[in-house]
Design a protein around this motif. Structure first.
Motif, PDB file in Angstrom:
ATOM      1  N   HIS A 155       0.823  -1.203   0.000  1.00  0.00           N
ATOM      2  CA  HIS A 155       0.000   0.000   0.000  1.00  0.00           C
ATOM      3  C   HIS A 155       0.861   1.259   0.000  1.00  0.00           C
ATOM      4  CE1 HIS A 155      -3.586  -2.281   0.352  1.00  0.00           C
ATOM      5  NE2 HIS A 155      -3.486  -2.581   1.631  1.00  0.00           N
ATOM      6  N   CYS A 156       1.921   1.228   0.789  1.00  0.00           N
ATOM      7  CA  CYS A 156       2.776   2.402   0.946  1.00  0.00           C
ATOM      8  C   CYS A 156       3.409   2.810  -0.389  1.00  0.00           C
ATOM      9  CB  CYS A 156       3.860   2.105   1.975  1.00  0.00           C
ATOM     10  SG  CYS A 156       4.911   3.517   2.381  1.00  0.00           S
ATOM     11  N   ARG A 157       3.672   1.857  -1.223  1.00  0.00           N
ATOM     12  CA  ARG A 157       4.323   2.162  -2.506  1.00  0.00           C
ATOM     13  C   ARG A 157       3.508   3.152  -3.330  1.00  0.00           C
ATOM     14  NH1 ARG A 157       5.954  -2.223  -7.241  1.00  0.00           N
ATOM     15  NH2 ARG A 157       7.366  -0.855  -8.401  1.00  0.00           N
ATOM     16  N   ALA A 189       0.959   6.105  -0.050  1.00  0.00           N
ATOM     17  CA  ALA A 189       1.572   6.609   1.182  1.00  0.00           C
ATOM     18  C   ALA A 189       0.903   7.878   1.679  1.00  0.00           C
ATOM     19  CB  ALA A 189       3.067   6.855   0.959  1.00  0.00           C
ATOM     20  N   ASP A 190       0.559   8.786   0.777  1.00  0.00           N
ATOM     21  CA  ASP A 190      -0.022  10.055   1.214  1.00  0.00           C
ATOM     22  C   ASP A 190      -1.369   9.868   1.889  1.00  0.00           C
ATOM     23  OD1 ASP A 190       2.164  11.441   0.323  1.00  0.00           O
ATOM     24  OD2 ASP A 190       1.232  12.175  -1.518  1.00  0.00           O
ATOM     25  N   VAL A 199      -4.139  10.171   7.197  1.00  0.00           N
ATOM     26  CA  VAL A 199      -4.904   9.557   8.286  1.00  0.00           C
ATOM     27  C   VAL A 199      -4.100   9.560   9.579  1.00  0.00           C
ATOM     28  CG1 VAL A 199      -5.878   7.379   9.113  1.00  0.00           C
ATOM     29  CG2 VAL A 199      -6.362   8.161   6.782  1.00  0.00           C
ATOM     30  N   LEU A 200      -2.822   9.171   9.499  1.00  0.00           N
ATOM     31  CA  LEU A 200      -2.007   9.098  10.710  1.00  0.00           C
ATOM     32  C   LEU A 200      -1.708  10.480  11.271  1.00  0.00           C
ATOM     33  CD1 LEU A 200       0.387   6.149   9.841  1.00  0.00           C
ATOM     34  CD2 LEU A 200      -1.607   6.164  11.321  1.00  0.00           C
ATOM     35  N   ARG A 256       5.796   9.842   3.140  1.00  0.00           N
ATOM     36  CA  ARG A 256       4.953  10.346   2.059  1.00  0.00           C
ATOM     37  C   ARG A 256       5.534   9.930   0.712  1.00  0.00           C
ATOM     38  NH1 ARG A 256       0.678  13.369   3.025  1.00  0.00           N
ATOM     39  NH2 ARG A 256       0.339  14.065   5.173  1.00  0.00           N
ATOM     40  N   TYR A 257       4.694  10.038  -0.318  1.00  0.00           N
ATOM     41  CA  TYR A 257       5.026   9.501  -1.632  1.00  0.00           C
ATOM     42  C   TYR A 257       6.316  10.074  -2.186  1.00  0.00           C
ATOM     43  CZ  TYR A 257       4.404   8.181  -6.543  1.00  0.00           C
ATOM     44  OH  TYR A 257       4.582   7.668  -7.807  1.00  0.00           O
ATOM     45  N   ASP A 258       6.587  11.363  -1.935  1.00  0.00           N
ATOM     46  CA  ASP A 258       7.768  12.000  -2.516  1.00  0.00           C
ATOM     47  C   ASP A 258       9.009  11.866  -1.645  1.00  0.00           C
ATOM     48  OD1 ASP A 258       6.984  13.647  -0.478  1.00  0.00           O
ATOM     49  OD2 ASP A 258       7.028  15.505  -1.653  1.00  0.00           O
ATOM     50  N   GLN A 259       8.894  11.150  -0.524  1.00  0.00           N
ATOM     51  CA  GLN A 259      10.049  10.928   0.347  1.00  0.00           C
ATOM     52  C   GLN A 259      10.708   9.587   0.014  1.00  0.00           C
ATOM     53  OE1 GLN A 259       8.094  11.255   4.199  1.00  0.00           O
ATOM     54  NE2 GLN A 259       8.813  13.369   4.431  1.00  0.00           N
TER      55      GLN A 259
END
Length: 390
Positions: free
Chosen positions: A41-43, A46-47, A52-53, A63-66
């Protein structure tokens, strides 16, 4: 050290400095690391998880760009101790660890934050207090399952399942298979599993499910209700109530006195299954509310990544108990490890393949197809880019 790094959905092998353990931490040489559904899912999402968190008070989820080194299902050997560590776990000891690290009072999830690189690498830092030696010579491919099996252990605890209950597991991916395995380890007599994938249904049977159904062909609710006395419609329950009052009215005491006596010994408690939602896609929860017998207890284990809707009136009129779960307690993690080590919990059917760091991207692609693999483990010592069958 070599590591599989994720940036904007792209996985690649990179060279990174070996991390240094901080106060109260350990450095491990990673021997195995499981690929979790959360990693998949994170792939791409992530955002959504980070948003949510953030609402839950944790703003440091990747996050997606990290750039992040994923991996929180870790088995390794102790290499070094950070300052002010207790030192009770000696170098060379095989261990598993709850994937959290703390600096001061700041806690980060290992493999799910840029501040805590994970186990898709040759080395990883873990918290000493949350690390446990692996007992009984438990093999690496089973020890590494402690973390995902602890998630299932916690879910079953939250379901308050007894041996006499009927348990229904919907979704037989790694999470559902783990839940089935824990249910059978606890001695639950009837476990019904449902999945559209023939491969996953086969694995569910190997993990101990007593009845396995293809929901496209057969209703898991019909399989659950047969012979177990579950109420499936509101008129069923109304008729049962009227029948009970008429029957008790024949006794030489007021019917409500007799009812209270029966209630005190649990005879009026409705029969109901415990349902484990292990799919995590929109619409599944509402489908369960619509199909489940009255008074069912529903434990939501699957993580739906986007917004979802369900009809509360279904749950109200059927008086359903809806529970959500995440993670586990340190005690549940410890108990899961020892259940695996003493053989009372069998997770041997979950692992279907192994891969080196260079094959992680291929493994992610493969895991999108449910017929091929369930759980793939990363072995950093492997030089192969292809997935090796277990």
């Amino acid at each position: 050290m070599r590591a599989a790094s994720l940036t904007q959905g792209r996985l690649e092998v990179v060279d990174l400095p070996v991390p240094r353990p901080g106060a109260g931490q350990l450095l491990l040489e990673v021997k195995r690391c499981g690929i979790c559904g959360s990693d998949l899912h994170c792939r791409l999402h992530a955002d959504q998880l980070a948003d949510v968190l953030d609402l839950c008070g944790y703003p440091r989820y990747v996050r997606y760009d990290q750039t992040v080194v994923l991996g929180h299902e870790i088995f390794g050997e102790v290499v070094d101790h950070g300052p002010w560590s207790v030192g009770a776990i000696k170098a060379g000891t095989p261990v598993v660890s709850i994937p959290l690290v703390r600096r001061g009072r700041q806690v980060d999830g290992v493999g799910l934050s840029t501040f805590a690189p994970g186990g898709y690498a040759e080395h990883v830092v873990v918290q000493e207090a949350l690390t446990l030696p692996v007992p009984n010579g438990l093999p690496a491919d089973l020890a590494v399952l402690t973390e995902p099996m602890a998630v299932a252990w916690h879910a079953v605890n939250r379901g308050e399942v007894t041996r006499k209950d009927v348990a229904i597991v919907l979704g037989c991916g790694p999470v559902g298979l783990a839940v089935i395995s824990v249910l059978k380890a606890r001695g639950v007599g009837t476990v019904i599993a449902g999945d559209y994938s023939a491969g996953r249904r086969s694995l569910a049977g190997k993990c101990g499910a007593d009845v396995v159904v293809d929901p496209a062909v057969e209703s898991p609710w019909e399989s659950a209700s047969a012979g177990h006395g579950f109420m499936t419609t509101m008129p069923d329950e109304y008729n049962a109530g009227i029948d009970a009052v008429e029957g008790l009215a024949r006794l030489p005491v007021p019917w409500w006195t007799a009812w209270r006596a029966l209630e005190a010994v649990g005879r009026t408690r409705p029969h109901r299954p415990v349902v484990f939602e292990c799919v995590g896609v929109p619409g599944v929860v509402d489908g369960i509310l619509a199909g489940a017998p009255l008074h069912s207890r529903v434990v939501v284990v699957g993580v739906c990544m986007g917004p979802d809707t369900f009809r509360p009136s279904l749950a109200v009129n059927k008086e359903l108990d809806l529970r959500f779960v995440v993670g586990y307690t340190p005690l549940e993690f410890r108990d899961t490890l020892h259940a695996l080590a003493d053989g009372t919990l069998d997770a041997s059917h979950l692992v279907t393949g192994r891969v080196g760091l260079g094959g992680v991207a291929a493994a992610f692609t493969t895991l999108a197809e449910p017929e091929v693999h369930a759980k793939i483990l990363i072995d950093p010592s492997l030089d192969a880019d292809r997935i090796l069958p277990q």
